[in-house]
Design an enzyme around this catalytic site. Structure first.
Site, PDB file in Angstrom:
ATOM      1  CB  CYS A  82      -0.946   0.001   1.190  1.00  0.00           C
ATOM      2  SG  CYS A  82      -1.954  -1.490   1.257  1.00  0.00           S
ATOM      3  CG  HIS A 332      -6.219   1.992   0.196  1.00  0.00           C
ATOM      4  ND1 HIS A 332      -5.087   2.588  -0.317  1.00  0.00           N
ATOM      5  CD2 HIS A 332      -5.776   0.950   0.965  1.00  0.00           C
ATOM      6  CE1 HIS A 332      -4.015   1.935   0.113  1.00  0.00           C
ATOM      7  NE2 HIS A 332      -4.409   0.938   0.880  1.00  0.00           N
TER       8      HIS A 332
END
Lengths: 386, 137
Positions: A82, A332
């Site tokens: 991420c 996200h």
């Protein structure tokens, strides 16, 4: 050598059934507006956890440049879970700062909504410790659930403190036309949401989103040729930690964040109290609470009470955290997130954030994290003259 | 390592999954589980050591079907969910594993070998933790 961001753009985050990974990338470039000098870009770093279907694609970065009709410059796929976007930005900034190139593209892209929920959960688990955490039946919600459970057990946070993070970030996200979840939620809704990994419920977790973001990084001389309002990248830092949460001395801290922030603050010559606006990696609500402490903004013991009093929110005065809505509400798209944080802060420091504008914002911080904190980047940005 | 735990990958971890074989640093004496290339404290060489399996829960989370990875989705659906904990082993290191039943931080637990899940037609066995006194040998 001083380094600046001179242009920034991102797609709306969320569902894009008609756009693939290449089209998302090209859309983010188009969002930078006309007048970008693509001939000046000498290198490209593109963050992505994987690509499209959750399967690796070789020559990923050249493929994106090819589709977007960019110059055939060296192009590299950056992958740190991420934090892929944050590390892509870091590579671009360091390439320019070193004097090796005068101008670099940093981008991030992820296509997640083509996957079924099952495939998505399978794929996302690859960023953690697959041998023990994953074989115990954990996804990241479970790993962050363990952090939150320990904090609750130690009496350092209350369940409602976690919920307060989600409420604040959704309030911000509702104002962001690029956000995935554009609606406000109440504390009661967060607490009553279906459980996922105790103590975390569905509204403590960020969504999975499609999206892309891009910025152009340039040396000082070139920056002034390209814009009247460069946003300076005055500090940066990055760090790693153990892959598995259980291997760390503490499961309630994020040491990589602390070390990355210390390096960035020292380089920028500013401390936490000098930051006006921050984009903070809030993949799960507990992550923002811990990050507020590790970034030096607020001791963990006070974070919940200050959130309850409205702190860190737009309109409250003082530091605003996640004016974009954060991962929680903006969405996200894994590899895009770290670059999108820079896109938000570029607009904030140029005074172009509309309803989400933090008045007088002059210094900004972006924190992007991979996995449960195995990788982290921190960047500090300054407005021209700020 | 990999996202997908192949049967050969699983086989290579059998000393850890069935016998809790860790590594003890020959130089500084600190114990690692699972073993790694060198001691993270002093980079000394590790020697195999079998751990007792006794430990204490550090943190626990209840995973619902919504939070389970697909290879554990069947278990989550059948049982409504399962507990996963970080356990501090008596010899020092911490490890993540399922609990056979609910246990709160601080609870004493003991490793027991159980069926974990099935993939590629191979049932994978490994340790879970049970409250001490339940299923002790």
């Amino acid at each position: 050598m001083r380094v600046a961001i001179v242009a920034a753009g991102q797609t709306r985050f969320g569902e894009h059934p008609d756009l693939g990974v290449k089209e998302l990338f090209a859309s983010a470039l188009a969002e930078m507006g006309p007048g970008v000098d693509w001939g000046g870009v000498e290198v490209a770093y593109i963050g992505s956890l994987s690509c499209g279907q959750g399967m690796q694609l070789g020559n990923f970065a050249p493929a994106l440049l090819d589709y977007a009709a960019l110059p055939p410059v060296p192009a590299v796929h950056v992958e740190n879970a991420c934090a892929s976007g944050g590390f892509a930005l870091l590579q671009a900034v360091q390439a320019v700062a070193s004097g090796q190139v005068r101008c670099a593209l940093a981008a991030g892209v992820e296509k997640m909504r083509d996957l079924s929920g099952e495939r998505g959960r399978y794929w996302l688990g690859i960023s953690g410790d697959t041998e023990y955490e994953r074989l115990a039946g954990l996804t990241f919600a479970g790993v962050f659930g363990l952090m939150a459970d320990r904090l609750l057990y130690e009496g350092r946070i209350r369940r409602s403190d976690l919920a307060a993070v989600a409420v604040k970030n959704h309030r911000h996200g509702a104002l962001n036309p690029k956000a995935h979840l554009r609606r406000e939620i109440s504390l009661e809704q967060v607490l009553a949401a279906p459980p996922v990994a105790s103590p975390l419920g569905a509204l403590d977790c960020c969504p999975t989103s499609d999206g892309a973001a891009a910025v152009i990084v340039a040396c000082e001389e070139m920056a002034w040729q390209l814009t009247d309002r460069p946003v300076w990248v005055d500090g940066w830092g990055a760090a790693s930690d153990t892959l598995a949460l259980h291997s760390r001395g503490s499961i309630t801290g994020l040491a990589a964040v602390r070390r990355a922030a210390a390096a960035a603050y020292a380089m920028a010559g500013v401390g936490p109290s000098g930051v006006d606006v921050a984009e903070v990696h809030d993949c799960f609500t507990v992550a923002e609470l811990i990050a507020l402490d590790e970034l030096g903004f607020c001791p963990l013991a006070e974070a919940g009470f200050r959130l309850e009093q409205g702190a860190f929110a737009l309109g409250a005065g003082g530091l605003v955290v996640n004016p974009s809505g954060g991962l929680k509400a903006k969405g996200h798209p894994i590899g895009a997130t770290g670059v999108a944080q820079a896109v938000e802060l570029f607009a904030q420091l140029q005074g172009e954030s509309g309803a989400r504008q933090v008045p007088g914002a002059a210094t900004a911080l972006a924190f992007n994290m991979g996995g449960s904190g195995a990788s982290a980047t921190v960047h500090i940005f300054r407005k021209e003259g700020g | 390592m990999g996202a997908h735990i192949t049967a050969p990958m699983y086989r290579r971890s059998l000393p850890q999954r069935l016998r809790l074989e860790g590594g003890r640093c020959g130089a500084c004496g600190v114990t690692q589980f699972p073993p790694r290339a060198a001691c993270p404290r002093c980079r000394g060489p590790l020697e195999p050591v079998r751990l007792s399996g006794r430990g204490q829960v550090v943190a626990a989370t209840f995973i619902t079907p919504a939070g389970a990875p697909p290879e554990f989705a069947g278990q989550a659906r059948q049982t409504g969910g399962y507990w996963v904990a970080i356990v501090a082993l008596a010899e020092g290191p911490c490890i993540t594993a399922q609990l056979t039943q609910a246990a709160a931080p601080g609870a004493p637990v003991m490793a027991v070998v159980r069926r974990l899940y099935e993939e590629d037609g191979v049932v994978r066995y490994g340790f879970k933790f049970a409250p001490q006194g339940v299923g002790d040998p």
